[in-house]
Structure formats: structure tokens, C-alpha cells
Design a protein around this motif. Structure first.
Motif, short mmCIF file in Angstrom:
data_model
loop_
_atom_site.label_atom_id
_atom_site.label_comp_id
_atom_site.label_asym_id
_atom_site.label_seq_id
_atom_site.Cartn_x
_atom_site.Cartn_y
_atom_site.Cartn_z
N ALA A 39 57.26 41.29 30.29
CA ALA A 39 56.58 40.41 31.24
C ALA A 39 55.91 41.27 32.31
N VAL A 40 54.60 41.19 32.37
CA VAL A 40 53.85 42.05 33.30
C VAL A 40 53.74 41.35 34.65
N THR A 41 54.41 41.92 35.64
CA THR A 41 54.59 41.24 36.93
C THR A 41 53.64 41.73 38.00
N LYS A 42 52.62 42.52 37.65
CA LYS A 42 51.71 42.99 38.70
C LYS A 42 51.10 41.79 39.42
N THR A 43 51.03 41.86 40.72
CA THR A 43 50.55 40.80 41.64
C THR A 43 51.43 39.54 41.68
N GLU A 62 55.10 46.97 35.39
CA GLU A 62 54.22 47.10 36.55
C GLU A 62 53.21 48.20 36.27
N ASN A 63 52.01 48.05 36.78
CA ASN A 63 51.04 49.12 36.53
C ASN A 63 50.88 50.08 37.69
N ARG A 64 51.48 49.74 38.85
CA ARG A 64 51.40 50.69 39.96
C ARG A 64 52.78 51.15 40.39
N LEU A 85 56.83 51.24 33.28
CA LEU A 85 55.56 51.55 33.96
C LEU A 85 54.45 51.52 32.91
N ILE A 86 53.42 50.69 33.17
CA ILE A 86 52.35 50.54 32.18
C ILE A 86 51.00 51.03 32.68
N GLY A 87 50.96 51.55 33.92
CA GLY A 87 49.69 52.04 34.47
C GLY A 87 49.80 53.51 34.83
N LEU A 167 53.43 55.01 20.83
CA LEU A 167 52.07 55.03 21.36
C LEU A 167 51.74 53.70 22.03
N MET A 168 50.79 53.78 22.95
CA MET A 168 50.35 52.57 23.65
C MET A 168 48.83 52.55 23.69
N THR A 169 48.25 51.35 23.67
CA THR A 169 46.81 51.25 23.88
C THR A 169 46.44 49.96 24.57
N MET A 170 45.29 49.99 25.23
CA MET A 170 44.64 48.79 25.74
C MET A 170 43.42 48.60 24.85
N ALA A 171 43.33 47.47 24.19
CA ALA A 171 42.19 47.24 23.29
C ALA A 171 40.95 46.91 24.12
N GLY A 210 48.77 44.78 22.70
CA GLY A 210 48.65 43.33 22.75
C GLY A 210 48.96 42.81 24.13
N MET A 211 48.02 42.04 24.68
CA MET A 211 48.19 41.38 25.97
C MET A 211 47.92 39.89 25.75
N THR A 212 47.78 39.13 26.83
CA THR A 212 47.64 37.68 26.69
C THR A 212 46.60 37.27 25.64
N ASN A 213 45.47 37.95 25.65
CA ASN A 213 44.37 37.54 24.76
C ASN A 213 44.59 37.88 23.29
N VAL A 226 54.81 43.83 23.23
CA VAL A 226 53.62 43.17 23.72
C VAL A 226 53.76 43.00 25.24
N ARG A 227 52.65 43.20 25.94
CA ARG A 227 52.66 43.21 27.41
C ARG A 227 51.91 41.97 27.91
N ILE A 228 52.67 40.99 28.42
CA ILE A 228 52.07 39.70 28.72
C ILE A 228 52.13 39.37 30.21
N GLY A 229 50.97 39.18 30.82
CA GLY A 229 50.90 38.77 32.22
C GLY A 229 50.39 37.34 32.36
N SER A 230 49.09 37.16 32.20
CA SER A 230 48.44 35.85 32.48
C SER A 230 49.08 34.67 31.76
N ALA A 231 49.48 34.84 30.52
CA ALA A 231 50.03 33.69 29.77
C ALA A 231 51.30 33.18 30.45
C1 PLP Z 1 47.76 43.60 33.41
C2 PLP Z 1 48.16 44.34 32.22
C3 PLP Z 1 48.66 43.67 31.09
C4 PLP Z 1 48.79 42.16 31.01
O1 PLP Z 1 47.53 41.57 30.85
P1 PLP Z 1 47.36 40.01 30.61
O2 PLP Z 1 46.03 39.89 29.97
O3 PLP Z 1 47.42 39.36 31.95
O4 PLP Z 1 48.45 39.55 29.72
C5 PLP Z 1 49.04 44.44 30.01
N1 PLP Z 1 48.95 45.79 30.01
C6 PLP Z 1 48.48 46.46 31.07
C7 PLP Z 1 48.40 47.95 31.02
C8 PLP Z 1 48.07 45.77 32.22
O5 PLP Z 1 47.60 46.46 33.26
#
Ligand code: PLP
Length: 238
Positions: A39-43, A62-64, A85-87, A167-171, A210-213, A226-231
Motif C-alpha cells: 500500500a503506497v502511502t505517500k501523501t 513511501e517514496n521519500r 522505500l520505493i523512491g 528487480l523493480m520498474t515503473m512502466a 504494477g501500480m493502480t493503472n 504490486v505497489r498500489i496508491g490511488s486505488a
Molecule cells: C506513487 C507510486 C506508486 C503508486 O501509484 P498509484 O498509481 O497511485 O497506484 C507506485 N510506485 C511508485 C514508485 C510510486 O511513486
């Protein structure tokens, strides 16, 4: 929203995400227990954060670093929460971050990797990390380029305290989740190569993608985290 209705709404959202994770597992012949929901709790405000462990949302990202320190302190009495830590991690923030995290997803340079190794040696800790790869090749994204994989191997072989667990990636960010699929396939193939090159060292098994989208596509392609914030939290505050 009052606490009760917040809790209900979070429960509902968690259940929606869970249902989709299960469906993606079923489609791809995978087991739910092989996937970790972060669960991504940033903000996310503290009033919401404090509700999460009781809802079974125990792995928090958290990313920071500074925000992670603060939130980890806030939940420090809960032995059933784990921080990731994801950032980007600045080198002057390593020391204070290491004792607080279960996993650092965002190691994006050899310089950072070596600094984490030095620091964990000094603290006498083992530290688990993922290597971040820039699979979309967008200039704005952090991470190693896929071609750098081979040249990383000698450095990885010499690590004593840091364990590379995957490994990790942001698509690529796109409304269509299918746009992410090639990035996820690429990350999985990089993991395969790395495992072969490292042999038994490091237990390199995680794919944080994988994130919300696009988390359902990510699961179909082998995501283990999977890293989920907005959902979960979108529109609930602020
Ligand atoms: C914010 C963030 C997420 C979560 O993104 P959502 O689209 O809100 O699910 C996942 N990974 C990283 C690295 C982020 O900074």
C-alpha cells in the motif's frame, strides 16, 4: 469523512483490489500468496495511515525517505507493519533509512548500491534491495538501462551485506494498461538473465511492478509485488 465511514470505504477499496488480484492470478495460473500487496502511502494523512494495519494492509511504501522515517515512527508500536522505500534514496539518508525498512525497491546506481553496502557493513546489518530498471526508456525515469545488466554482475558478486532480491520498474505512464506489458515482460527477462549470471547468490526472485493503472497486467506477467496508491486512497483526503 468520520473514522467509521473512512474505515468502511478503505475496506471496500481493499476488497476491490483483492478481487482483481485474485482474478489476475486465476487468469495466469498463479497463487495469491505469491504476490505482495504494497500500500503506497505517500501523501496519505496520518489519520488514514493509522487505520491500515487493522485492515490487513501491513506492507507500506513511501517514496521519500524523510516521510518514511516520520510515518515509521508514528506506527512504531505496531510490530505488524513493514516499510518499503520505493523512491530515490539520497546517500546522506541511507544510515537512518536502513534500520526502518524491509526492502528498498529503488537502487538505481552502482554508487548508491556501494554506499548501501558500506553502510550496512558499518551497522552490521543485512539489507534487502531491488535494482530499479528503466524499462520504458523514458528520460524522466530513474533506473539502470537494460543494457547495463552484464556490467553490474561483478559488483553484485562482491556484495557481502546487501542482498539483491529482485528487480523493480515503473512502466510507461499511460491510460491503457497494455502499454505497460512490454516493460513488464522486459523486466522478467532481465530477472532471468540476472539469475543465470549470479547463479545461487542473492535469491533474486522479486519483480516489483504494477501500480493502480496496470497491476493486473503486471500480475499476468509475473509481478511478485504490486505497489498500489490511488486505488486505495485516491480522493479520500486533501
Ligand atoms: C506513487 C507510486 C506508486 C503508486 O501509484 P498509484 O498509481 O497511485 O497506484 C507506485 N510506485 C511508485 C514508485 C510510486 O511513486
Amino acid at each position: 469523512m468520520d473514522t467509521l465511514s473512512l474505515r468502511d470505504e478503505l475496506t471496500r477499496r481493499r476488497d476491490v483490489v483483492e478481487t482483481r488480484i485474485h482474478a489476475a492470478c486465476a487468469r495466469s495460473g498463479r497463487r495469491r500468496e505469491d504476490i505482495l500487496l504494497l500500500a503506497v502511502t505517500k501523501t496519505v494523512p496520518d489519520s488514514i495511515l493509522q487505520l491500515l494495519p487493522d485492515l490487513g494492509l501491513c506492507r507500506l511504501g513511501e517514496n521519500r525517505p524523510q516521510e518514511l522515517w516520520r510515518k515509521a515512527e508514528l506506527l512504531s508500536s505496531r510490530s505488524d507493519t513493514w516499510w518499503h522505500l520505493i523512491g530515490h534514496l539520497q546517500r546522506n539518508k541511507i544510515e537512518r533509512t536502513l534500520p526502518l525498512v524491509e526492502l528498498i525497491h529503488s537502487v538505481d546506481s552502482l554508487r548508491l548500491l556501494n554506499a548501501i553496502e558500506e553502510n550496512s557493513a558499518r551497522q552490521g546489518r543485512r539489507v534487502a534491495v531491488l535494482l530499479e530498471f528503466n524499462t520504458s526508456r523514458e528520460a524522466s525515469k530513474q533506473g539502470f538501462a537494460p543494457e547495463q545488466l552484464d556490467e553490474l554482475v561483478p559488483a553484485l558478486q562482491s556484495l557481502r551485506h546487501v542482498q539483491v532480491r529482485g528487480l523493480m520498474t515503473m512502466a510507461a505512464l499511460d491510460a491503457d494498461a497494455e502499454t505497460s506489458r512490454p516493460c513488464f515482460i522486459l523486466l522478467r527477462s532481465l530477472r532471468g538473465k540476472l539469475r543465470a549470471l549470479l547463479a545461487e547468490r542473492h535469491n533474486c526472485r522479486h519483480l516489483s511492478m504494477g501500480m493502480t493503472n496496470d497491476y493486473e497486467v503486471a500480475i499476468e506477467e509475473g509481478a511478485t509485488i504490486v505497489r498500489i496508491g490511488s486505488a486505495l486512497f485516491g480522493g479520500l483526503y486533501g
